[in-house]
Design a protein around this motif. Structure first.
Motif, PDB file in Angstrom:
ATOM      1  N   THR A   1      -7.109 -10.167 -18.052  1.00 40.88           N
ATOM      2  CA  THR A   1      -5.580  -9.477 -18.001  1.00 40.88           C
ATOM      3  C   THR A   1      -5.424  -9.491 -16.436  1.00 40.88           C
ATOM      4  O   THR A   1      -6.269  -9.382 -15.560  1.00 40.88           O
ATOM      5  N   SER A   2      -4.200  -8.764 -16.090  1.00 36.43           N
ATOM      6  CA  SER A   2      -3.742  -8.381 -15.071  1.00 36.43           C
ATOM      7  C   SER A   2      -2.946  -7.168 -14.878  1.00 36.43           C
ATOM      8  O   SER A   2      -2.235  -6.949 -15.963  1.00 36.43           O
ATOM      9  N   PRO A   3      -3.011  -6.255 -13.966  1.00 39.86           N
ATOM     10  CA  PRO A   3      -2.185  -4.901 -13.822  1.00 39.86           C
ATOM     11  C   PRO A   3      -0.821  -5.422 -13.557  1.00 39.86           C
ATOM     12  O   PRO A   3      -0.068  -4.343 -13.728  1.00 39.86           O
ATOM     13  N   LEU A   4      -0.393  -6.725 -13.212  1.00 39.38           N
ATOM     14  CA  LEU A   4       0.835  -7.066 -12.810  1.00 39.38           C
ATOM     15  C   LEU A   4       1.456  -8.036 -13.983  1.00 39.38           C
ATOM     16  O   LEU A   4       0.717  -8.416 -14.718  1.00 39.38           O
ATOM     17  N   ALA A   5       2.793  -7.915 -13.577  1.00 38.01           N
ATOM     18  CA  ALA A   5       3.582  -8.830 -14.653  1.00 38.01           C
ATOM     19  C   ALA A   5       4.652  -9.871 -13.787  1.00 38.01           C
ATOM     20  O   ALA A   5       5.037  -9.224 -12.955  1.00 38.01           O
ATOM     21  N   VAL A   6       4.742 -10.991 -14.206  1.00 38.52           N
ATOM     22  CA  VAL A   6       5.583 -11.871 -13.669  1.00 38.52           C
ATOM     23  C   VAL A   6       6.727 -11.910 -14.077  1.00 38.52           C
ATOM     24  O   VAL A   6       6.756 -12.437 -15.513  1.00 38.52           O
TER      25      VAL A   6
ATOM     26  N   VAL B   1      -3.554  -2.131  -6.135  1.00 41.07           N
ATOM     27  CA  VAL B   1      -3.534  -1.573  -7.359  1.00 41.07           C
ATOM     28  C   VAL B   1      -5.016  -1.382  -7.895  1.00 41.07           C
ATOM     29  O   VAL B   1      -5.389  -0.439  -8.449  1.00 41.07           O
ATOM     30  N   GLN B   2      -5.640  -2.322  -7.599  1.00 41.67           N
ATOM     31  CA  GLN B   2      -7.267  -2.186  -8.067  1.00 41.67           C
ATOM     32  C   GLN B   2      -7.946  -1.251  -7.209  1.00 41.67           C
ATOM     33  O   GLN B   2      -9.402  -1.328  -7.404  1.00 41.67           O
TER      34      GLN B   2
ATOM     35  N   ILE C   1       0.827  -1.188   0.079  1.00 40.76           N
ATOM     36  CA  ILE C   1       0.059   0.031   0.010  1.00 40.76           C
ATOM     37  C   ILE C   1       0.841   1.279   0.128  1.00 40.76           C
ATOM     38  O   ILE C   1       0.683   2.039  -0.940  1.00 40.76           O
ATOM     39  N   GLU C   2       1.915   1.192   0.892  1.00 41.78           N
ATOM     40  CA  GLU C   2       2.924   2.427   1.126  1.00 41.78           C
ATOM     41  C   GLU C   2       3.489   2.631  -0.304  1.00 41.78           C
ATOM     42  O   GLU C   2       3.515   3.853  -1.000  1.00 41.78           O
TER      43      GLU C   2
ATOM     44  N   ILE D   1      -1.554   5.478 -13.188  1.00 41.49           N
ATOM     45  CA  ILE D   1      -1.736   5.705 -11.630  1.00 41.49           C
ATOM     46  C   ILE D   1      -1.172   7.228 -11.322  1.00 41.49           C
ATOM     47  O   ILE D   1      -1.694   8.054 -10.524  1.00 41.49           O
ATOM     48  N   ARG D   2       0.067   7.304 -11.713  1.00 39.61           N
ATOM     49  CA  ARG D   2       0.866   8.446 -11.449  1.00 39.61           C
ATOM     50  C   ARG D   2      -0.023   9.631 -12.136  1.00 39.61           C
ATOM     51  O   ARG D   2      -0.251  10.892 -11.613  1.00 39.61           O
ATOM     52  N   ALA D   3      -0.364   9.612 -13.365  1.00 39.61           N
ATOM     53  CA  ALA D   3      -1.247  10.542 -14.008  1.00 39.61           C
ATOM     54  C   ALA D   3      -2.468  10.825 -13.287  1.00 39.61           C
ATOM     55  O   ALA D   3      -2.917  11.954 -13.187  1.00 39.61           O
TER      56      ALA D   3
END
Length: 203
Positions: A152-157, A138-139, A39-40, A174-176
């Protein structure tokens, strides 16, 4: 932008309008530390803030881990947080879902609270705790479309069995989204163009 266009065709964007104050239920202390670390990290990525307490709610990001959806109906006072709790539990059971998120919004449409429920099914039990933690925050850091991450996923392995990382395009978005010039909420699809322009400039 498809990530904020809901299944019914409505464009709906919202980010947190206040600092996050998380609390985690149903896991060991070591896992709580992993979750709060994720979270941080995502809050820092967004340029947003965390706090020790929310003056209105105390904690405004509640994350529950459970083994069966029926546990929700046995949790005291949870029906105050989740309207139509029995119907929601029945719907989650029918869908064999392993996660559910409910949001509350302030007068400007910004997120003021989120309730995250994670049912540890066989698939999630095999995932690293860091991956589960990162995926959930993230979600929850934005109000994504209800179809945003289907299939799909917001993550990549990067390696088998290793923890996942946030996809660069999702990190940029997210930054934008937390650019202080932008509103905390929007229903006009033109907002997607403003987000895209900021992501493009950052690349």
């Amino acid at each position: 932008m498809a990530l904020f266009t809901r299944a019914d065709g409505q464009f709906l964007f919202a980010r947190w309008g206040r600092p996050l104050v998380p609390v985690v239920f149903g896991v060991e202390d070591a896992t709580v530390s992993i979750l709060k670390g994720a979270i941080e990290a995502v809050v820092a990525l967004a340029g947003h803030k965390m706090a020790e307490t929310d003056p209105e709610l105390g904690a405004n990001l509640m994350i529950f881990f459970l083994r069966d959806w029926a546990e929700l109906t046995q949790t005291p006072n949870l029906d105050r947080l989740i309207p139509d709790l029995p119907e929601t539990v029945a719907r989650l059971e029918r869908a064999d879902a392993n996660q559910y998120r409910a949001f509350r919004f302030d007068a400007e449409g910004g997120i003021k609270a989120a309730f995250v429920f994670v049912r540890m099914d066989a698939a999630l039990a095999e995932a690293p705790a860091e991956t589960i933690a990162l995926s959930q925050i993230v979600q929850t850091i934005l109000l994504w479309s209800d179809t945003a991450f289907l299939g799909t996923s917001p993550l990549a392995v990067l390696s088998d069995g290793g923890p996942a990382i946030l996809k660069p395009e999702i990190a940029g978005l997210i930054r934008a989204a937390y650019d202080p010039v932008l509103p905390v909420a929007a229903t006009d699809p033109s907002h997607a163009l403003r987000l895209a322009a900021r992501v493009g400039r950052a690349q």
